[in-house]
Structure formats: structure tokens, C-alpha cells
Design a protein around this motif. Structure first.
Motif, PDB file in Angstrom:
ATOM      1  N   GLY A 182      11.191 -27.263 -50.480  1.00 23.76           N
ATOM      2  CA  GLY A 182      10.047 -27.956 -50.099  1.00 23.76           C
ATOM      3  C   GLY A 182      10.573 -28.988 -49.025  1.00 23.76           C
ATOM      4  N   ILE A 183      11.937 -29.049 -48.749  1.00 26.42           N
ATOM      5  CA  ILE A 183      12.240 -29.877 -47.812  1.00 26.42           C
ATOM      6  C   ILE A 183      12.052 -29.681 -46.601  1.00 26.42           C
ATOM      7  CG2 ILE A 183      14.589 -31.225 -46.924  1.00 26.42           C
ATOM      8  CD1 ILE A 183      15.589 -30.748 -49.708  1.00 26.42           C
ATOM      9  N   THR A 184      11.499 -30.539 -45.537  1.00 26.56           N
ATOM     10  CA  THR A 184      11.292 -29.837 -44.082  1.00 26.56           C
ATOM     11  C   THR A 184      12.601 -29.751 -43.426  1.00 26.56           C
ATOM     12  OG1 THR A 184       9.282 -31.604 -44.165  1.00 26.56           O
ATOM     13  CG2 THR A 184      10.148 -30.754 -42.139  1.00 26.56           C
ATOM     14  N   THR A 185      12.728 -28.666 -42.812  1.00 30.71           N
ATOM     15  CA  THR A 185      13.936 -28.316 -42.102  1.00 30.71           C
ATOM     16  C   THR A 185      13.876 -28.238 -40.529  1.00 30.71           C
ATOM     17  OG1 THR A 185      13.376 -25.976 -42.620  1.00 30.71           O
ATOM     18  CG2 THR A 185      14.827 -27.205 -44.107  1.00 30.71           C
ATOM     19  N   VAL A 186      14.954 -28.649 -39.819  1.00 28.28           N
ATOM     20  CA  VAL A 186      15.191 -28.618 -38.499  1.00 28.28           C
ATOM     21  C   VAL A 186      16.281 -27.759 -38.158  1.00 28.28           C
ATOM     22  CG1 VAL A 186      15.017 -29.871 -36.314  1.00 28.28           C
ATOM     23  CG2 VAL A 186      13.730 -30.819 -38.219  1.00 28.28           C
ATOM     24  N   HIS A 191      19.132 -20.674 -29.760  1.00 31.05           N
ATOM     25  CA  HIS A 191      18.192 -19.111 -29.913  1.00 31.05           C
ATOM     26  C   HIS A 191      17.300 -19.476 -30.702  1.00 31.05           C
ATOM     27  CE1 HIS A 191      21.880 -17.867 -28.289  1.00 31.05           C
ATOM     28  NE2 HIS A 191      22.793 -18.285 -29.415  1.00 31.05           N
ATOM     29  N   PRO A 192      16.172 -18.766 -30.132  1.00 30.16           N
ATOM     30  CA  PRO A 192      14.680 -18.638 -30.991  1.00 30.16           C
ATOM     31  C   PRO A 192      14.929 -18.200 -32.440  1.00 30.16           C
ATOM     32  CG  PRO A 192      14.477 -17.536 -28.787  1.00 30.16           C
ATOM     33  CD  PRO A 192      15.995 -17.848 -28.958  1.00 30.16           C
ATOM     34  N   SER A 193      14.308 -18.878 -33.314  1.00 30.38           N
ATOM     35  CA  SER A 193      14.470 -18.269 -34.740  1.00 30.38           C
ATOM     36  C   SER A 193      13.304 -18.563 -35.435  1.00 30.38           C
ATOM     37  CB  SER A 193      15.672 -19.020 -35.289  1.00 30.38           C
ATOM     38  OG  SER A 193      15.549 -18.836 -36.751  1.00 30.38           O
ATOM     39  N   LYS A 194      12.829 -17.818 -36.380  1.00 30.57           N
ATOM     40  CA  LYS A 194      11.615 -17.803 -37.470  1.00 30.57           C
ATOM     41  C   LYS A 194      12.019 -18.878 -38.495  1.00 30.57           C
ATOM     42  CE  LYS A 194       8.995 -13.869 -36.063  1.00 30.57           C
ATOM     43  NZ  LYS A 194       9.234 -12.441 -36.019  1.00 30.57           N
ATOM     44  N   ASP A 197      11.374 -25.069 -40.304  1.00 34.92           N
ATOM     45  CA  ASP A 197      10.154 -25.665 -39.958  1.00 34.92           C
ATOM     46  C   ASP A 197       9.989 -25.954 -38.579  1.00 34.92           C
ATOM     47  OD1 ASP A 197       8.795 -25.899 -42.573  1.00 34.92           O
ATOM     48  OD2 ASP A 197      10.418 -27.003 -43.056  1.00 34.92           O
ATOM     49  N   TYR A 198      10.917 -26.479 -38.017  1.00 32.87           N
ATOM     50  CA  TYR A 198      11.189 -26.777 -36.615  1.00 32.87           C
ATOM     51  C   TYR A 198      12.577 -26.219 -35.956  1.00 32.87           C
ATOM     52  CZ  TYR A 198       7.381 -30.050 -37.976  1.00 32.87           C
ATOM     53  OH  TYR A 198       5.984 -30.595 -38.171  1.00 32.87           O
ATOM     54  N   ARG A 199      12.630 -26.238 -34.686  1.00 37.40           N
ATOM     55  CA  ARG A 199      13.735 -25.860 -34.060  1.00 37.40           C
ATOM     56  C   ARG A 199      14.030 -26.762 -32.728  1.00 37.40           C
ATOM     57  NH1 ARG A 199      15.954 -22.803 -29.847  1.00 37.40           N
ATOM     58  NH2 ARG A 199      13.607 -22.105 -28.945  1.00 37.40           N
ATOM     59  N   ILE A 200      15.218 -27.495 -32.609  1.00 38.27           N
ATOM     60  CA  ILE A 200      15.581 -28.273 -31.619  1.00 38.27           C
ATOM     61  C   ILE A 200      16.771 -27.726 -31.024  1.00 38.27           C
ATOM     62  CG2 ILE A 200      14.183 -30.283 -32.293  1.00 38.27           C
ATOM     63  CD1 ILE A 200      17.063 -31.293 -33.419  1.00 38.27           C
ATOM     64  N   ASN A 201      16.941 -28.118 -29.855  1.00 34.58           N
ATOM     65  CA  ASN A 201      18.250 -27.850 -28.808  1.00 34.58           C
ATOM     66  C   ASN A 201      19.206 -28.736 -29.095  1.00 34.58           C
ATOM     67  OD1 ASN A 201      17.996 -25.364 -27.403  1.00 34.58           O
ATOM     68  ND2 ASN A 201      16.037 -26.406 -26.483  1.00 34.58           N
ATOM     69  N   LYS A 202      18.620 -29.817 -29.196  1.00 32.10           N
ATOM     70  CA  LYS A 202      19.755 -31.051 -29.305  1.00 32.10           C
ATOM     71  C   LYS A 202      19.008 -32.375 -30.284  1.00 32.10           C
ATOM     72  CE  LYS A 202      19.227 -32.131 -24.412  1.00 32.10           C
ATOM     73  NZ  LYS A 202      18.385 -33.238 -24.146  1.00 32.10           N
TER      74      LYS A 202
END
Ligand SMILES: [Mg+2]
Length: 216
Positions: A182-186, A191-194, A197-202
Motif C-alpha cells: 500500500g506504499i505509493t510508488t513512483v 518508457h511508458p509503464s502500467k 502509481d506514478y511515472r516520472i522521467n526525472k
């Protein structure tokens, strides 16, 4: 509400892969200069195989490389490789936006932590060389980033999963086991990914994500 942010080290705080490749190529060039009679490109491929076979923490990669090249042990050549390798490894830098973003988040009151897989001494060595060792409130190093590891971090920080964010480049190590708790993950990835919870480039994109999360 997020209270603590955990950061992975390799390929999250600094381009570990790029530096490792540079260090290996420099080592091979130095070994050739010291008398190794071999092609640099082919030798690099052989060295990569050896590292894969023995693992990154094996202390005698260059000895194994000479054996692989059917050469007898030559301390001059091995020493040349070791020196060049360590010189390259000693000059690692964080991604350019990392120090200021981490300091910014720390000043906003977040508990800033490292969650890293590997050997404690080696991971501290990296943090010190990156000049980041005194910025983090806590550094957690484990031999394996499992659910058990993330649970132990929650216990040590005395926080709930909803109060923690994990930031890293590895889906297997940084995202899946943390997310299960249940930890929020970044995910830090170009590359796009499912996954995550979030994706960043930098890393500099992180404060805006946290702000959005807090305002929801
Ligand atoms: Mg990593």
C-alpha cells in the motif's frame, strides 16, 4: 498524507549503468596499455559475461578475464585494470536535478530516506561519493528488496504505508513489493509503464506529484 520519501540509489539518484560501463571500458583500455594483447570491444563483452557469471561483488573479475583470454596471471595488467576502474568509479555524479530536489523536499518537512539493495558499505560508498550522505535522514540497505524489507522500513519509521512514497527505477525491486503493502510508488523511467502509481522521467518532477497528491 505523505510523511517520508524513500529513494533507490542506482539509476535513480545517479546513472549507475553509464558509470559502470565507463569504468569497465577504461579498465580494459588501461590493461591493454599495460600489455594485454586483446581487442578492446571483444574483451569488454567477455568482461560483461564474467561479471554476470560471478556477480558484481566478486573481487577478482580481472583475474577471471585473463583466464578467459587464456593468459597467465599478470599482476601488472590486473593492477592497471583495477586502478583505472576505481578512478572512473571515484568520479560518479548524481543526476543534475537530484541534490536540489532532495534538499527542497527535505526543507518542506518530508523525511528523506534511501531504500537500497546491495551491500551496506558499497551503497554508503556511493552516497558519500555523490555528496548525498548527510542529506538523508535514514538509509536502509537490504540484501533483497522484498515485502518483508519494506515492512521493516515501515516499522522503523513508525509510519503507515499511506504515509510513505517509494521512488525507483526497478519494477521488480522498487515498485511491486512496496505497492503490495500500500506504499505509493513512483517509477523513474523514460518508457511508458502500467506499473507504479506514478511515472516520472526525472526526480525534479517529484514535488509536483506530491503536491497534487496532498491536494486530492
Ligand atoms: Mg535502481
Amino acid at each position: 498524507l505523505i510523511k517520508a520519501i524513500l529513494f533507490d540509489i542506482d539509476n535513480t539518484l545517479f546513472p549507475s549503468g553509464e558509470f559502470a560501463e565507463l569504468a569497465r571500458r577504461n579498465a580494459i583500455n588501461a590493461m591493454i596499455e599495460a600489455g594485454l594483447d586483446a581487442d578492446a570491444t571483444e574483451t569488454y563483452a567477455k568482461l560483461k559475461k564474467i561479471i554476470k557469471k560471478y556477480g558484481p561483488n566478486y573481487p577478482k573479475h580481472f583475474n577471471a578475464l585473463l583466464r578467459e583470454l587464456s593468459m597467465r596471471n599478470d599482476p601488472k595488467i590486473i593492477a592497471a585494470g583495477i586502478v583505472a576502474y576505481h578512478q572512473a568509479k571515484a568520479s560518479i555524479f548524481p543526476y543534475p536535478d537530484v541534490p536540489k530536489t532532495i534538499i527542497q523536499l527535505r526543507e518542506k518537512g518530508y523525511r528523506i530516506c534511501v531504500a537500497s539493495e546491495g551491500r551496506a558499505l558499497k551503497q554508503w560508498d556511493k552516497l558519500i561519493r555523490l555528496g548525498l550522505h548527510n542529506i538523508f535522514h535514514d538509509v536502509f540497505v537490504t540484501s533483497r528488496k522484498s515485502e518483508k524489507f519494506y515492512r521493516s522500513v515501515l516499522t522503523k519509521l513508525k509510519l503507515k504505508p499511506q504515509e510513505i512514497m517509494m521512488v525507483g527505477d526497478s519494477i521488480e525491486k522498487d515498485i511491486r513489493p512496496a505497492r503490495k503493502l500500500g506504499i505509493t510508488t513512483v517509477l523513474v523511467s523514460s518508457h511508458p509503464s502500467k506499473e507504479g502509481d506514478y511515472r516520472i522521467n526525472k526526480i525534479s518532477e517529484l514535488p509536483a506529484i506530491i503536491e497534487r497528491l496532498e491536494n486530492d
